[in-house]
Every structure is written in structure tokens, then in C-alpha cells.
Design an enzyme around this catalytic site. Structure first.
Site, PDB file in Angstrom:
ATOM      1  N   SER A   1       0.835  -1.197   0.000  1.00 53.64           N
ATOM      2  CA  SER A   1       0.000   0.000   0.000  1.00 53.64           C
ATOM      3  C   SER A   1       0.870   1.246   0.000  1.00 53.64           C
ATOM      4  CB  SER A   1      -0.903   0.003   1.232  1.00 53.64           C
ATOM      5  OG  SER A   1      -1.464   1.285   1.364  1.00 53.64           O
TER       6      SER A   1
ATOM      7  N   HIS B   1      -1.169  -1.001  -4.353  1.00 56.89           N
ATOM      8  CA  HIS B   1      -2.454  -0.634  -3.754  1.00 56.89           C
ATOM      9  C   HIS B   1      -2.451   0.865  -3.468  1.00 56.89           C
ATOM     10  CE1 HIS B   1      -6.140  -1.560  -1.462  1.00 56.89           C
ATOM     11  NE2 HIS B   1      -5.714  -0.712  -0.554  1.00 56.89           N
TER      12      HIS B   1
ATOM     13  N   HIS C   1      -8.231   1.788  -4.254  1.00 56.10           N
ATOM     14  CA  HIS C   1      -9.202   1.530  -3.182  1.00 56.10           C
ATOM     15  C   HIS C   1      -9.863   2.855  -2.842  1.00 56.10           C
ATOM     16  CE1 HIS C   1      -9.730   0.181   1.316  1.00 56.10           C
ATOM     17  NE2 HIS C   1     -10.885   0.311   0.690  1.00 56.10           N
TER      18      HIS C   1
ATOM     19  N   ASP D   1      -7.224  -6.365   3.454  1.00 54.08           N
ATOM     20  CA  ASP D   1      -6.529  -5.089   3.629  1.00 54.08           C
ATOM     21  C   ASP D   1      -6.600  -4.685   5.094  1.00 54.08           C
ATOM     22  OD1 ASP D   1      -5.468  -2.549   3.384  1.00 54.08           O
ATOM     23  OD2 ASP D   1      -7.067  -1.766   2.102  1.00 54.08           O
TER      24      ASP D   1
HETATM   25  C1  DX5 Z   1      -6.504   1.396   5.464  1.00 49.12           C
HETATM   26  C2  DX5 Z   1      -6.033   1.250   4.039  1.00 49.12           C
HETATM   27  C3  DX5 Z   1      -4.934   0.286   3.900  1.00 49.12           C
HETATM   28  C4  DX5 Z   1      -3.675   0.622   4.651  1.00 49.12           C
HETATM   29  C5  DX5 Z   1      -3.180  -0.675   5.195  1.00 49.12           C
HETATM   30  O1  DX5 Z   1      -7.615   2.198   5.491  1.00 49.12           O
HETATM   31  O2  DX5 Z   1      -7.105   0.809   3.230  1.00 49.12           O
HETATM   32  O3  DX5 Z   1      -4.668  -0.059   2.549  1.00 49.12           O
HETATM   33  O4  DX5 Z   1      -2.674   1.227   3.877  1.00 49.12           O
HETATM   34  O5  DX5 Z   1      -2.140  -0.442   6.064  1.00 49.12           O
HETATM   35  P1  DX5 Z   1      -1.519  -1.588   6.981  1.00 49.12           P
HETATM   36  O6  DX5 Z   1      -1.064  -2.703   6.074  1.00 49.12           O
HETATM   37  O7  DX5 Z   1      -0.413  -0.891   7.669  1.00 49.12           O
HETATM   38  O8  DX5 Z   1      -2.611  -2.074   7.920  1.00 49.12           O
HETATM   39 ZN    ZN Z   2      -6.608   0.046   1.214  1.00 47.30          ZN
END
Ligand code: DX5
Ligand code: ZN
Length: 217
Positions: free
Chosen positions: A10, A35, A68, A177
Site C-alpha cells: 500500500s 495498492h 481503493h 486489507d
Molecule cells: C486502510 C487502508 C490500507 C492501509 C493498510 O484504510 O485501506 O490499505 O494502507 O495499512 P496496513 O497494512 O499498515 O494495515
Molecule cells: Zn486500502
């Protein structure tokens, strides 16, 4: 059955001052997809970035971009996001009364339509959307921020969505996610996830390639 696991780091966790270097390092480390978390400060408390940055990301990589949309009424931005170079566009079931129309529009734009559900939403809510979805995203944290901890009950929903997809013969990608790390990735893949999003799990790892390889193993 063995399913191929893919990893989508991400970019919310990248260093925006050095995005080009970060993207190059993710490519080298074996990322399959990037992502891209678009947040509007309405659907989620946080604001992240919008179209200009998605366009910039597009110019920096050949990897597919998985956008997303944590945005209220995402139908307002589907055409623009497609034009900015998104390959997958995922909307939240909770963000629009017309999720079905969104998926159809994304398909018309030649992109992969994704439907996302929050931790409090039952998989049953999207049963009649599955036929039109190329990707289902089960949020394993509440959307809005990186670096949160996995909500364990979301994993039961991954199993449930996997069952629904298999029953209908759907080959949709099952994405998770939130909270994914090299150490806990198995918790997500065992119930049936095939695409792992990871922000801090990749960016905070001492060795990004090793972390991604471990998630896929
Ligand atoms: C959260 C986002 C994620 C985020 C995940 O709202 O949709 O994509 O970047 O971060 P991690 O992997 O650190 O939980
Ligand atoms: Zn996300």
C-alpha cells in the site's frame, strides 16, 4: 487447493517525497500490484490523495494499480480514476446506494470492478453483487489509517466470501486489507484470501523482498 497468493504493497505508507524510489524498490522486491488508498475525509476521517497523485504513480510503474476508493459516492470519480490509469477500481458497499451501477460502470470503462466491505458489514450484503465483481475486498481493519491491528472476526468473513465465490464458480480475486505482515499472512490466506495488501508490513520490514516472499509462501 493451492491458490496463488499475490502481494499489493500500500503506497499510503510510502515516503511521498521519494515516491519514485519507493515504487522502484517495491518492483524489485517482488510486488505484484500496487495498492492506492484514496480517502476523502468523509467516508473515512482521513484525507490521503486524489487524481493527480494516481496519475503520477501511473507514470512511475508498469505494475497494475489497485485503487481503493474510500470515498463517499464514488460514482462521481470512476471515469476520472480510469483515465488516471487505475487497473482495478474498488468501491465500498457502504459508500453508495448504487454499488451495482458502480461495478457496471467500472466494467464499461474496461477496468476490473472491486467491491469492498467494512468490518461491520456482512458478506450477505454483497451476495447479489458478486456476479459483477472481479475483486472482493474484505477490510480486516476499519478503513482510514495504516498501521492498525487485524480485527480477527474479519477472517471469518474471508472464509464466508471464499465459500460464496466458490459456490457461484466466480474467479474473482479475494483481497484483504489491514494489519497484514510477513509473520501473520497465513491467517489471511488460510481462509481463502488471494491478494494481500500490506502497508506498514512491507514498508517497515528490514528487508522488503524477504517480507513479500514470506507473505506469498
Ligand atoms: C486502510 C487502508 C490500507 C492501509 C493498510 O484504510 O485501506 O490499505 O494502507 O495499512 P496496513 O497494512 O499498515 O494495515
Ligand atoms: Zn486500502
Amino acid at each position: 487447493m493451492e491458490r496463488k497468493i499475490q502481494v499489493a504493497p500500500s503506497l499510503l505508507s510510502c515516503d511521498f517525497g521519494h515516491m519514485a524510489e519507493d515504487i522502484a524498490s517495491l518492483e524489485k522486491a517482488g510486488a505484484d500490484i500496487l495498492h492506492v488508498d484514496v480517502m476523502d475525509g468523509m467516508f473515512v476521517p482521513n484525507i490521503s490523495f486524489g487524481q493527480p497523485l494516481v496519475k503520477t504513480m501511473r507514470a512511475l510503474t508498469e505494475l497494475p494499480l489497485d485503487v481503493h476508493m474510500m470515498v463517499q459516492n464514488p460514482e462521481r470519480y470512476l471515469d476520472e480514476m480510469a483515465a488516471c490509469g487505475a487497473d482495478i477500481i474498488t468501491v465500498h458497499f457502504e459508500a453508495t446506494p448504487h454499488a451495482h451501477r458502480c461495478l457496471q460502470r467500472i466494467r464499461e470503462l474496461g477496468k476490473i470492478p472491486g467491491i469492498a466491505i467494512n468490518p461491520g458489514t456482512s458478506p450477505e450484503a454483497i451476495r447479489y453483487l458478486l456476479g459483477d465483481a472481479g475483486l472482493v475486498l474484505v477490510m480486516t481493519v476499519n478503513p482510514g489509517f495504516g498501521g492498525q491491528k487485524l480485527i480477527p472476526s474479519a477472517l471469518e468473513k474471508v472464509r464466508e466470501v471464499r465459500r460464496m465465490l466458490d459456490e457461484t464458480g466466480s474467479s474473482a480475486i479475494l483481497e484483504v486489507d489491514g494489519g497484514v505482515t510477513a509473520e501473520n499472512a497465513r491467517l489471511y490466506t488460510e481462509p481463502g484470501a488471494t491478494l494481500l495488501v500490506s502497508g506498514t508490513g512491507v514498508f517497515k520490514a528490514a528487508d522488503r523482498a524477504a517480507a513479500i516472499a514470506k507473505m506469498k509462501a
